[in-house]
Design a protein around this motif. Structure first.
Motif, PDB file in Angstrom:
ATOM      1  N   LEU A   1       0.818  -1.330  -0.043  1.00 16.95           N
ATOM      2  CA  LEU A   1      -0.080   0.061   0.050  1.00 16.95           C
ATOM      3  C   LEU A   1       0.763   1.139  -0.019  1.00 16.95           C
ATOM      4  O   LEU A   1       0.531   2.216  -0.782  1.00 16.95           O
ATOM      5  N   GLN A   2       1.876   1.355   0.904  1.00 15.18           N
ATOM      6  CA  GLN A   2       3.007   2.403   0.744  1.00 15.18           C
ATOM      7  C   GLN A   2       3.381   2.800  -0.506  1.00 15.18           C
ATOM      8  O   GLN A   2       3.709   3.764  -0.775  1.00 15.18           O
ATOM      9  N   ILE A   3       3.967   1.395  -1.197  1.00 15.74           N
ATOM     10  CA  ILE A   3       4.655   1.805  -2.443  1.00 15.74           C
ATOM     11  C   ILE A   3       3.438   2.148  -3.250  1.00 15.74           C
ATOM     12  O   ILE A   3       4.099   2.903  -4.158  1.00 15.74           O
TER      13      ILE A   3
ATOM     14  N   ILE B   1       1.926   6.657  -6.983  1.00 19.41           N
ATOM     15  CA  ILE B   1       0.769   7.706  -7.470  1.00 19.41           C
ATOM     16  C   ILE B   1       1.407   9.057  -7.387  1.00 19.41           C
ATOM     17  O   ILE B   1       1.339   9.697  -8.362  1.00 19.41           O
ATOM     18  N   ASN B   2       2.008   9.470  -6.428  1.00 14.74           N
ATOM     19  CA  ASN B   2       2.958  10.773  -6.077  1.00 14.74           C
ATOM     20  C   ASN B   2       3.962  10.848  -7.347  1.00 14.74           C
ATOM     21  O   ASN B   2       3.999  12.198  -7.867  1.00 14.74           O
ATOM     22  N   LEU B   3       4.526   9.828  -7.623  1.00 15.13           N
ATOM     23  CA  LEU B   3       5.717   9.868  -8.577  1.00 15.13           C
ATOM     24  C   LEU B   3       4.909  10.232 -10.047  1.00 15.13           C
ATOM     25  O   LEU B   3       5.486  10.983 -10.726  1.00 15.13           O
TER      26      LEU B   3
ATOM     27  N   ASP C   1       2.920  -8.376  -6.818  1.00 15.86           N
ATOM     28  CA  ASP C   1       4.087  -8.140  -6.050  1.00 15.86           C
ATOM     29  C   ASP C   1       5.253  -8.223  -7.059  1.00 15.86           C
ATOM     30  O   ASP C   1       6.423  -8.563  -6.569  1.00 15.86           O
ATOM     31  N   THR C   2       5.091  -7.406  -7.885  1.00 19.66           N
ATOM     32  CA  THR C   2       6.251  -7.315  -9.001  1.00 19.66           C
ATOM     33  C   THR C   2       6.529  -5.697  -8.707  1.00 19.66           C
ATOM     34  O   THR C   2       5.494  -4.797  -8.703  1.00 19.66           O
ATOM     35  N   PHE C   3       7.811  -5.165  -9.088  1.00 21.23           N
ATOM     36  CA  PHE C   3       8.058  -3.841  -8.754  1.00 21.23           C
ATOM     37  C   PHE C   3       8.827  -3.087  -9.776  1.00 21.23           C
ATOM     38  O   PHE C   3       9.627  -2.194  -9.654  1.00 21.23           O
TER      39      PHE C   3
ATOM     40  N   LYS D   1      11.152   2.040 -12.199  1.00 24.34           N
ATOM     41  CA  LYS D   1      11.419   2.891 -13.349  1.00 24.34           C
ATOM     42  C   LYS D   1      10.955   4.409 -12.932  1.00 24.34           C
ATOM     43  O   LYS D   1      11.578   5.404 -13.360  1.00 24.34           O
ATOM     44  N   LEU D   2       9.802   4.502 -12.101  1.00 24.95           N
ATOM     45  CA  LEU D   2       9.341   5.648 -11.707  1.00 24.95           C
ATOM     46  C   LEU D   2      10.294   6.612 -10.805  1.00 24.95           C
ATOM     47  O   LEU D   2      10.477   7.674 -11.063  1.00 24.95           O
ATOM     48  N   ARG D   3      10.824   5.610 -10.033  1.00 27.83           N
ATOM     49  CA  ARG D   3      12.005   6.347  -8.918  1.00 27.83           C
ATOM     50  C   ARG D   3      13.146   6.778  -9.821  1.00 27.83           C
ATOM     51  O   ARG D   3      13.778   7.707  -9.223  1.00 27.83           O
ATOM     52  N   LYS D   4      13.285   6.456 -10.824  1.00 29.44           N
ATOM     53  CA  LYS D   4      14.447   6.949 -11.837  1.00 29.44           C
ATOM     54  C   LYS D   4      14.134   7.867 -12.752  1.00 29.44           C
ATOM     55  O   LYS D   4      15.144   8.507 -13.388  1.00 29.44           O
TER      56      LYS D   4
END
Length: 206
Positions: A19-21, A26-28, A114-116, A121-124
Motif C-alpha cells: 500500500l505504501q509503495i 501515485i505521487n511519482l 508483488d512485482t516492482f 522505473k518511476l523512481r529513476k
C-alpha cells in the motif's frame, strides 16, 4: 479472469505491504504530469492548488484500495478529468489524462502481483515539477528586467496583450488599433485605453 501469470486469477485488492509503495507510485506519476504541475505552480485552482493535487492523489489511492471488484481504466480517467477540471480549472485535451490513467493502472496491476519493475522505473524518472518551477522563475526574471528597462517608453507603447506567467517575453506581441478591433472580448477603461484579456494556455502534454 485469466492472466499471463500461470493462468491464476488476479487478486482484487492490494497486499497491505504494498500500500505504501502504491502511494509512492501515485505521487511519482502525478509529479511527472506536466499539466498538473503547471496548474499547481501557477495556482490555477487558487491558493490551495497544491492541497487539491494532494487530494487527487488520495482519491486515486481510494479508487485502488477500496474497490472489491475489477477496476476499469475509463472510470479512473473520469476521476482524473472531474478532479482536475472542477478543482484545478484544468482543461486537458492533449491525451495526457489517458496516459496518466494507463500508468496508474500499470502500477496497480504490478503491485497486485508483488512485482516492482514499474515503480523502480518511476523512481529513476525525472519529475516535471522542477522544470515547471524553473520555467516560471525564468519568466519572472525576464518580467522584472523588462520592467526596469522600459519604464521611460511606456507612454509611447500600444497596450500589450497579457501573457501567462510561463510565456517568454519574445512571444508577447503588441497589437495596433486594427488588431484590437478584431479581438472578440475587449474591455474599455478610462482615457480611451483598451485592454485585451489573456488567453491562458491550458495543460500541455507531459
Amino acid at each position: 479472469m485469466e492472466t499471463a501469470h500461470g493462468g491464476n486469477e488476479l487478486p482484487q485488492q492490494l497486499n497491505p505491504n504494498n500500500l505504501q509503495i502504491c502511494i509512492e507510485g501515485i505521487n511519482l506519476i502525478l509529479s511527472r504530469w506536466t499539466a498538473l504541475q503547471m496548474a499547481v505552480q501557477n495556482e490555477w485552482g487558487g491558493r490551495l492548488s497544491r492541497q487539491k493535487s494532494e487530494n487527487l492523489a488520495s482519491d486515486i489511492l481510494n479508487f485502488f484500495a477500496q474497490s472489491k471488484g475489477p477496476l476499469y481504466i475509463d472510470v479512473l480517467e473520469d476521476l482524473l478529468f472531474v478532479n482536475t477540471g472542477e478543482y484545478l480549472n484544468m482543461v486537458v485535451e492533449d491525451g495526457s489524462i489517458e496516459e496518466v490513467a494507463e500508468e496508474l493502472m500499470i502500477l496497480h496491476d504490478e503491485l497486485l502481483h508483488d512485482t516492482f519493475n514499474f515503480i523502480e522505473k518511476l523512481r529513476k524518472s525525472k519529475s516535471a515539477s522542477d522544470s515547471v518551477a524553473k520555467s516560471r522563475a525564468v519568466a519572472t526574471n525576464m518580467d522584472e528586467t523588462d520592467g526596469e528597462s522600459s519604464g521611460d517608453e511606456a507612454s509611447d507603447m500600444t497596450v500589450d496583450e497579457p501573457s501567462s506567467r510561463l510565456a517568454p517575453k519574445s512571444e508577447i506581441m503588441r497589437v495596433d488599433e486594427q488588431q484590437l478591433q478584431q479581438q472578440p472580448e475587449t474591455v474599455e477603461v478610462e482615457d480611451g485605453w483598451t485592454v485585451v484579456p489573456s488567453r491562458r494556455n491550458q495543460g500541455k502534454r507531459r
